[in-house]
Design a protein around this motif. Sequence first.
Motif, short mmCIF file in Angstrom:
data_model
loop_
_atom_site.label_atom_id
_atom_site.label_comp_id
_atom_site.label_asym_id
_atom_site.label_seq_id
_atom_site.Cartn_x
_atom_site.Cartn_y
_atom_site.Cartn_z
N UNK A 629 45.55 39.31 39.98
CA UNK A 629 45.78 40.76 39.89
C UNK A 629 47.10 41.12 40.56
N UNK A 630 47.37 40.48 41.69
CA UNK A 630 48.61 40.78 42.40
C UNK A 630 49.81 40.37 41.55
N UNK A 631 49.75 39.19 40.96
CA UNK A 631 50.87 38.77 40.11
C UNK A 631 51.00 39.65 38.87
N UNK A 632 49.85 40.11 38.34
CA UNK A 632 49.90 40.98 37.17
C UNK A 632 50.56 42.31 37.51
N UNK A 633 50.24 42.86 38.70
CA UNK A 633 50.84 44.13 39.09
C UNK A 633 52.35 44.02 39.25
N UNK A 634 52.84 42.85 39.61
CA UNK A 634 54.29 42.66 39.76
C UNK A 634 54.96 42.18 38.48
N UNK A 635 54.18 42.08 37.38
CA UNK A 635 54.76 41.65 36.12
C UNK A 635 55.62 42.73 35.50
N UNK A 636 56.62 42.37 34.71
CA UNK A 636 57.52 43.37 34.10
C UNK A 636 56.82 44.23 33.06
N UNK A 637 55.78 43.71 32.40
CA UNK A 637 55.10 44.47 31.36
C UNK A 637 53.78 45.06 31.83
N UNK A 638 53.64 45.27 33.15
CA UNK A 638 52.37 45.79 33.67
C UNK A 638 52.19 47.27 33.30
N UNK A 639 50.98 47.61 32.89
CA UNK A 639 50.64 49.00 32.54
C UNK A 639 49.44 49.41 33.38
N UNK A 640 49.50 50.57 34.03
CA UNK A 640 48.41 51.04 34.89
C UNK A 640 47.11 51.22 34.13
N UNK A 641 47.22 51.53 32.81
CA UNK A 641 46.02 51.82 32.03
C UNK A 641 45.52 50.61 31.24
N UNK A 642 46.07 49.44 31.49
CA UNK A 642 45.64 48.29 30.71
C UNK A 642 44.25 47.82 31.18
N UNK A 643 43.57 47.10 30.33
CA UNK A 643 42.20 46.67 30.62
C UNK A 643 42.15 45.44 31.49
N UNK A 644 40.92 45.11 31.88
CA UNK A 644 40.73 43.99 32.79
C UNK A 644 40.98 42.63 32.13
N UNK A 645 40.97 42.60 30.77
CA UNK A 645 41.11 41.31 30.10
C UNK A 645 42.51 40.74 30.22
N UNK A 646 43.50 41.57 30.60
CA UNK A 646 44.85 41.03 30.77
C UNK A 646 44.91 40.02 31.90
#
Length: 668
Positions: A629-646
């Motif tokens: 989750x931490x790496x996903x939040x720092x990803x360039x294509x992170x979206x606050x409204x994206x689902x948990x499956x990402x």
Amino acid sequence: MKLVSSHLPPRRATWFSLLTLSSLWLLTFLCSPQSASARPADTLRVTPVLEELFVDPTCYSVLEDPSGQLTLAEVREPARARQFQAGNLLPTTTMEHPGSAYWLRLVVRAEGKLSQHWYLEMFDSHLNSVDFFPADGAAPTYTGSAFPLSTRKFPYKNFLFRLPLQPNQTQTYYLRLNSNSKTTFLSRLRTEQPLAVHFQTEYGLLGAFYGVLLIMVVYNLCLYLFIGEQTYLRYVLYVLSCSLVFLSEDGLGFQYLWPDYPALNELIVAGSPIILLLTFSYYARQFLDMPLRLPHFDQWVRGVVLLSVGGLVIDAVWLHLGWGFWFYLLPYGLIYYAAVRVWQRGQRPARYFLLAHALVAISVGFLILRKLGISTFTSTATVYSMNVAFVIEVVVLSYALGEKIKAIKDATIRAQDKLVKQLRKKHQVQEQLVEQLHHNQTLKDQLNTELEGLVAQRTEELRRQSDTITAQNRELVQANGLLALQSAAIEKLNTELQQDLQDVKTARVLSKEVDFGEFSQIYPDKDSCLAYLANLKWAEGYHCRKCGHEKYCDGREPHSRRCTKCRYVESATAYTLLQKCKFSIIKAFYAVFLIYTHKGNYSSQELSRVLDLRQGTCWSFSQKVLEAMRRRRHGPDFDENEGWTHVLLDATTTEAEEAVAEESAAQA
């Protein structure tokens, strides 16, 4: 030398009565330096009214033999005899050079006819070699901690020698001492009666002391067997190691447990402090929750403990400098400082840890002073302070351990209450959803009723116009078209309602409003989870990770893909968060869903209860998800409204490399 007959408390004795103290004080006055000129120096005088005498440094003389080769005849030569120094004139009253032989000369005069036999007791039981030479020319006694207990005439933990005193005669006794570590010359003259009383009192107190330790060991071991809490087992190991240290320190272990194995005794004397340091740090770190509360500081503590253990081993095996107790100060101080920080952060049982070990620290201070040869504070209270402090520590830490377990239980109950409230809220939402579904069903039934009425009305019209079917053929065709449209509308509405129901369930999954049973309806089995993961993984098309080819065929495993060019097989879980998952993929999906939808604030204890898995497994997987989750939040294509499956598609570089190696091996 000056004669002093002061009554200092023995190392292992109780307080004597006021009358005995008064009589010994009077004898001290008579033997003071002012009256020393009336009788030969370096002489101890015993009378029928006396029962014991403390051998003060002014009452013996010492000769150091660095070579260790001098015999009794050589020591008695006038040249050597003049080299003896009074004990009070030495820099310290200890054997400063381990390995050297020390000759003690003790002159005793019996005043009158004695009614009881007199004995000389050497308090330090760690002397490697003790040779006693009687004054009457009898056979000498050769014993020591390096010899079996059977070499001693009296099977006692300390060294005890009988003095064959003759009435109105002065006799000179010699002792040759040798030790591998610094030790003292403390000794005492006793008669038979106080010696027997001393034995009863000393062994009674020591029996009570070891009885308390045994009770605490059995009690905490039973708690470990019944509860399964590992802290109790670590505490039992700590108490056992402390018991081993005390048994080797006071000599009871050599007297009763291993009397015929002096080499084993030396090994235990050298190794028990090392075991004590390891078990203490092993227990204290878990009791204070240092890996969780102070993770970085805990690594420092572990490193310092290992270095200290290495220093203890080197000193015990090669150096023999007697500095072992110094290696305790730094790790002990770090653990004590960690206890202060943990207490300041709200762990209440840590205050009992601080209290118990503060008493132990004071007693250890007295021990260090004795090791350094500073006998200013040496008394019965200070010698036995470590025993008393350790008994208090054992009791206090047992109570603190119980309070800690109670605190954990209370926290679990509070978490369960919070979970019950959340479940109640979810139940209310579920009831609202059921009501909405009932309302949708009512609307559907109403629409069906209206359509049925229209169909009946149109059928009646067609029946009335059957005689004019030819004339109204066009209307009939139009009516049939209307009926077809209505049927299509009904079918479309049914399809939309089913889709709405599926969308509602999916929406509830994305909004944290579903339990594991309903979650299993969305992902009922492993195959559906793998299918969903494969579709999510290759949503933008397949590309071989080895050669970049875009065409593939099915592999051996379900939903795996094999490159048609290089034959490289890639499973659905490879390069995802679920790679090498040791438990059910359905539970892994639900664990990722719970942790993500609760924004990482989901305890491993609750996850263990919901998924019926071990807490350690849940904790490790939770850390893996939180890192993803931490790496996903720092990803360039992170979206606050994206689902948990990402989060499922996240994988570290190390895991990816391992996946390539493993699947290449599987292909081969």
